[in-house]
Write an enzyme that holds these catalytic residues in place. Structure first.
Site, PDB file in Angstrom:
ATOM      1  N   GLY A  49       0.847  -1.190   0.000  1.00 20.83           N
ATOM      2  CA  GLY A  49       0.000   0.000   0.000  1.00 20.83           C
ATOM      3  C   GLY A  49       0.877   1.232   0.000  1.00 20.83           C
ATOM      4  O   GLY A  49       2.018   1.198   0.462  1.00 20.83           O
ATOM      5  N   GLN A  54       3.109   9.898   1.142  1.00 19.65           N
ATOM      6  CA  GLN A  54       4.400   9.196   1.184  1.00 19.65           C
ATOM      7  C   GLN A  54       5.287   9.514  -0.016  1.00 19.65           C
ATOM      8  O   GLN A  54       6.470   9.182  -0.003  1.00 19.65           O
ATOM      9  CB  GLN A  54       4.187   7.681   1.277  1.00 19.65           C
ATOM     10  N   CYS A 111       6.371  -0.070   7.382  1.00 23.43           N
ATOM     11  CA  CYS A 111       5.919   1.066   6.584  1.00 23.43           C
ATOM     12  C   CYS A 111       7.083   1.500   5.706  1.00 23.43           C
ATOM     13  O   CYS A 111       8.222   1.550   6.174  1.00 23.43           O
ATOM     14  CB  CYS A 111       5.499   2.211   7.503  1.00 23.43           C
ATOM     15  N   LEU A 112       6.786   1.813   4.458  1.00 23.49           N
ATOM     16  CA  LEU A 112       7.838   2.236   3.537  1.00 23.49           C
ATOM     17  C   LEU A 112       8.454   3.558   3.971  1.00 23.49           C
ATOM     18  O   LEU A 112       9.561   3.891   3.550  1.00 23.49           O
ATOM     19  CB  LEU A 112       7.281   2.349   2.114  1.00 23.49           C
ATOM     20  N   HIS A 153      -3.857   1.266   8.028  1.00 24.66           N
ATOM     21  CA  HIS A 153      -2.526   1.874   7.946  1.00 24.66           C
ATOM     22  C   HIS A 153      -2.508   3.007   6.906  1.00 24.66           C
ATOM     23  O   HIS A 153      -2.013   4.104   7.176  1.00 24.66           O
ATOM     24  CB  HIS A 153      -1.510   0.778   7.605  1.00 24.66           C
ATOM     25  N   GLU A 154      -3.070   2.742   5.734  1.00 22.29           N
ATOM     26  CA  GLU A 154      -3.003   3.734   4.651  1.00 22.29           C
ATOM     27  C   GLU A 154      -3.920   4.923   4.922  1.00 22.29           C
ATOM     28  O   GLU A 154      -3.544   6.065   4.657  1.00 22.29           O
ATOM     29  CB  GLU A 154      -3.335   3.084   3.298  1.00 22.29           C
ATOM     30  N   HIS A 157      -2.359   7.408   7.113  1.00 29.57           N
ATOM     31  CA  HIS A 157      -1.409   8.308   6.447  1.00 29.57           C
ATOM     32  C   HIS A 157      -2.096   9.586   5.956  1.00 29.57           C
ATOM     33  O   HIS A 157      -1.471  10.645   5.894  1.00 29.57           O
ATOM     34  CB  HIS A 157      -0.751   7.611   5.250  1.00 29.57           C
TER      35      HIS A 157
HETATM   36 NI    NI Z   1       2.994   3.385   5.796  1.00 37.82          NI
END
Ligand code: NI
Length: 199
Positions: A49, A54, A111-112, A153-154, A157
């Site tokens: 995701g 991000q 998380c990226l 999670h997304e 963000h």
């Molecule tokens: Ni993340």
């Protein structure tokens, strides 16, 4: 194909409330290119995701994809514990989440924007998401298990919330230590290794 740089935690853009998109904006070249870049960036990472903040764009836009080939490194028991099943690529515009039921499930997630650091986060097991797709059509779907986790999670963000805000802080782990100590373990086993906080 355009892979964008992924913003890392500490950048203020990850703490902003993202702006919602008007339906007319979805047909613009700018937004279509942004969605394509988000897809390419997520796949290159690789990740399951990615939210627009991000890549430094404070808009309410998320891409998700959890293909079957990402599951080959897990045993059937591990996939069952995560309630993880393949999710095809899709786009969510202006998503709204509703928690369904009151079950929560703790699990390691990454998380990226955290250089693949892992941490245990408790998430609702079931959610419903209402959003627009990339054509502006309303969509509503229920999700359980890992897909519900990805959604929570997304969508976080887009609200300026990141996973460390919700983690069990004793469980924070570098990627290498996660692989070495916890990746093959159940959450009960991992928590036993970490132990309880001193009183
Ligand atoms: Ni993340």
């Amino acid at each position: 194909m355009a892979v964008r740089e992924i913003v890392q935690v500490g950048d203020p853009v990850l703490r902003q409330e993202a702006r919602s998109l008007a339906r007319e904006e979805l047909a613009t070249d700018e937004i279509r290119q942004l969605i394509a870049d988000m897809r390419d960036t997520m796949r290159a990472a690789p990740g399951v995701g990615l939210a627009a903040p991000q890549i430094g764009v404070s808009l309410q836009l998320v891409v998700i994809e959890d293909p079957a080939e990402f599951h080959t490194g897990f045993t059937p028991e591990q996939l069952a514990a995560r309630e993880r099943a393949p999710v095809p690529f899709h786009v969510l515009v202006n998503p709204r989440l509703t928690i369904e039921g009151n079950e929560t499930v703790p699990h390691f997630e990454g998380c990226l924007s955290f250089s693949a650091f892992h941490m245990i986060v408790s998430r609702a097991r079931k959610v419903r998401v209402d959003a627009l797709d990339e054509t502006g059509a309303p969509i509503s779907r229920s999700a359980v298990g890992w897909y519900a986790r990805i959604l929570q999670h997304e969508v976080d963000h887009l609200r300026g919330v990141v996973c460390c805000d919700r983690m069990d802080p004793r469980t924070l782990s570098t990627p290498a230590n996660y692989s070495k100590h916890y990746a093959g373990k159940t959450i009960v086993e991992a928590k036993a290794i970490i132990g309880k906080a001193p009183r």
